[in-house]
Design a protein around this motif. Sequence first.
Motif, PDB file in Angstrom:
ATOM      1  N   SER A  20       0.830  -1.196   0.000  1.00  0.00           N
ATOM      2  CA  SER A  20       0.000   0.000   0.000  1.00  0.00           C
ATOM      3  C   SER A  20       0.869   1.251   0.000  1.00  0.00           C
ATOM      4  O   SER A  20       0.636   2.211  -0.734  1.00  0.00           O
ATOM      5  N   ALA A  21       1.902   1.219   0.838  1.00  0.00           N
ATOM      6  CA  ALA A  21       2.747   2.400   0.982  1.00  0.00           C
ATOM      7  C   ALA A  21       3.573   2.656  -0.275  1.00  0.00           C
ATOM      8  O   ALA A  21       3.634   3.768  -0.785  1.00  0.00           O
ATOM      9  N   GLY A  23       4.283   3.040  -3.851  1.00  0.00           N
ATOM     10  CA  GLY A  23       3.411   3.248  -5.001  1.00  0.00           C
ATOM     11  C   GLY A  23       3.938   4.331  -5.910  1.00  0.00           C
ATOM     12  O   GLY A  23       5.128   4.654  -5.902  1.00  0.00           O
ATOM     13  N   LEU A  24       3.016   4.905  -6.685  1.00  0.00           N
ATOM     14  CA  LEU A  24       3.392   6.015  -7.562  1.00  0.00           C
ATOM     15  C   LEU A  24       4.046   7.119  -6.740  1.00  0.00           C
ATOM     16  O   LEU A  24       4.899   7.844  -7.223  1.00  0.00           O
ATOM     17  N   GLY A  25       3.618   7.232  -5.499  1.00  0.00           N
ATOM     18  CA  GLY A  25       4.166   8.263  -4.609  1.00  0.00           C
ATOM     19  C   GLY A  25       5.670   8.135  -4.450  1.00  0.00           C
ATOM     20  O   GLY A  25       6.383   9.138  -4.418  1.00  0.00           O
ATOM     21  N   TYR A 102      -5.791   8.145  -9.190  1.00  0.00           N
ATOM     22  CA  TYR A 102      -4.602   7.267  -9.154  1.00  0.00           C
ATOM     23  C   TYR A 102      -4.671   6.276 -10.313  1.00  0.00           C
ATOM     24  O   TYR A 102      -3.683   5.961 -10.953  1.00  0.00           O
ATOM     25  N   PHE A 221       1.039  10.782   2.270  1.00  0.00           N
ATOM     26  CA  PHE A 221       0.577  10.053   1.092  1.00  0.00           C
ATOM     27  C   PHE A 221       1.385   8.776   0.893  1.00  0.00           C
ATOM     28  O   PHE A 221       0.839   7.698   0.681  1.00  0.00           O
ATOM     29  N   THR A 222       2.702   8.904   0.994  1.00  0.00           N
ATOM     30  CA  THR A 222       3.548   7.750   0.717  1.00  0.00           C
ATOM     31  C   THR A 222       3.346   6.645   1.752  1.00  0.00           C
ATOM     32  O   THR A 222       3.473   5.465   1.456  1.00  0.00           O
ATOM     33  N   SER A 224       0.521   6.063   3.123  1.00  0.00           N
ATOM     34  CA  SER A 224      -0.921   5.752   3.080  1.00  0.00           C
ATOM     35  C   SER A 224      -1.629   6.134   4.377  1.00  0.00           C
ATOM     36  O   SER A 224      -2.486   5.406   4.865  1.00  0.00           O
ATOM     37  N   VAL A 229      -6.643   3.433   5.359  1.00  0.00           N
ATOM     38  CA  VAL A 229      -6.111   2.170   4.847  1.00  0.00           C
ATOM     39  C   VAL A 229      -5.376   1.405   5.947  1.00  0.00           C
ATOM     40  O   VAL A 229      -5.566   0.195   6.123  1.00  0.00           O
ATOM     41  N   LEU A 321      -6.447   0.908  -1.772  1.00  0.00           N
ATOM     42  CA  LEU A 321      -7.435   1.994  -1.825  1.00  0.00           C
ATOM     43  C   LEU A 321      -8.838   1.450  -2.076  1.00  0.00           C
ATOM     44  O   LEU A 321      -9.820   1.983  -1.575  1.00  0.00           O
TER      45      LEU A 321
HETATM   46  N1  PFF Z   1       1.103   5.246  -0.667  1.00  0.00           N
HETATM   47  C1  PFF Z   1       0.771   5.218  -2.059  1.00  0.00           C
HETATM   48  C2  PFF Z   1       1.857   5.845  -2.876  1.00  0.00           C
HETATM   49  O1  PFF Z   1       2.848   6.321  -2.330  1.00  0.00           O
HETATM   50  O2  PFF Z   1       1.726   5.868  -4.088  1.00  0.00           O
HETATM   51  C3  PFF Z   1      -0.512   5.918  -2.353  1.00  0.00           C
HETATM   52  C4  PFF Z   1      -1.613   5.566  -1.451  1.00  0.00           C
HETATM   53  C5  PFF Z   1      -2.062   4.274  -1.357  1.00  0.00           C
HETATM   54  C6  PFF Z   1      -2.151   6.514  -0.657  1.00  0.00           C
HETATM   55  C7  PFF Z   1      -3.044   3.948  -0.482  1.00  0.00           C
HETATM   56  C8  PFF Z   1      -3.135   6.210   0.214  1.00  0.00           C
HETATM   57  C9  PFF Z   1      -3.561   4.933   0.297  1.00  0.00           C
HETATM   58  F1  PFF Z   1      -4.494   4.684   1.105  1.00  0.00           F
END
Ligand code: PFF
Length: 444
Positions: A20-21, A23-25, A102, A221-222, A224, A229, A321
């Motif tokens: 989850s953490a 990701g695109l972030g 996203y 964001f990174t 989550s 979540v 998400l």
């Molecule tokens: N953490 C993910 C990222 O860095 O791309 C984005 C994300 C996923 C944000 C799940 C929030 C979430 F609940």
Amino acid sequence: MAERETWTSRIGFIFAAVGSAVGLGNIWSFPFQTAANGGAAFLVVYLLAVFLIGFPTMMVEFVIGRRGESNPVAAFEKLGYGNWSFTGGLGVFSSLVTLSFYSVVGGWVLSYIAGSVTGGYFGDAGAYFGSVASGPVAIGAHLVFMAITIGIVASGVTDGIERATKVMIPAILVLLVGLAAWATTLEGATAGYEYYLSPDFGVIASNFGSIVPPAMGQAFFTLSLGFSVMIAYSSYLGRDDSLPADGGAIVVVNTLVALLAGFVVFPILFATGGAEGAGGGAGTAFIALAGAFGNLPAGGVIGFVFFAVLLFAALSSSISLLEVPVSYVTENYGVGRRTTALAMGAAIAVIGLPATFGTTWLDFYNDVVFNLLLPISVFLLAIFVGWVADREAIDELGRGSSIGSSFTTAWLWWVRIVVPTVVLMTLWLGLETLYEGLTTGGYF
Ligand code: PFF
């Protein structure tokens, strides 16, 4: 009602939460936010934000989740504070909005994987972006990305999410290390590392107000956080796992992936012209990198691997998400998981459609989440755990771990005072950004 699933193992939980953490972030947004905000100066503030504010906030969500043992809305009721359920609800809402755009960016990634094979972006990277980032191609790719996400979530917590992330996370790590090793061979790599790693503290001091909000938003964001979540994921966790140890592992791996992405992106950018112009919003990152791949020997292969990594990362996050609203509806209304995943996924896909019209809509969605929903949500969570929840709930932090009650008390005070103060400051500065975008016609 059907029995609640749980993670098959502690490692299963860690993989899913890291999924989850990461990701695109981490791979797309982090290097480019760093490029846009002065390089290493941003990196320093970001790391402070992750460890000093992000980690304690993750513990807040874990405490609520494991003690509540249900979806993020019902968790507050189970803890005995039903009138705070709206806080969990706000996170569910944010997940929904975030997934909607996203997935549009996830669709771009699919198009860039295709472009690496066909050579579509080799000639004119800007034109390629224009052709895939909005219009029919963007809509189609967005729907495909959402369909894959729905497929995984419909398969359930263990068969879908846990299994998928156990494959994707190691793949991401191995491929990123490989790319970073390859990047050391590029001419110009040293200049890239220097920009990335030697902080100019003068830059931090003179740009404090403009660096802190994006660094803080990026940290939440990174990890989550603020999306409910981590409440949902930790609710599937066994009673005798150590929350601080698991959280620590998640934060460290997530940070490593972001740092590694910087070790890939900066040498590439500096090998082909530098970081200027790379940090200007959603599209510039894709254009800058694809342009660089087009100019490098074997760029198509490298591009393919890079965008494949990005796709894995995006999917392992998008499933988390979708899991949040799905777990809420299945538990609260007793509807089956498959039906719910399909219906919610379809609704979210529709909400995301405006973001396929052009990147200004995407920037708008993004700014609303970063500057408004996230800080409000984290602020409420901190106030709840810091000032409202009873000590029995707070002590959940130490259950199954060897930390002493003084650690819990120190954390509690940090969550009471420091976290809300910093978050309020961020909210204020972030609101200014939103207001400016709306009043000066920056978005529409
Ligand atoms: N953490 C993910 C990222 O860095 O791309 C984005 C994300 C996923 C944000 C799940 C929030 C979430 F609940």
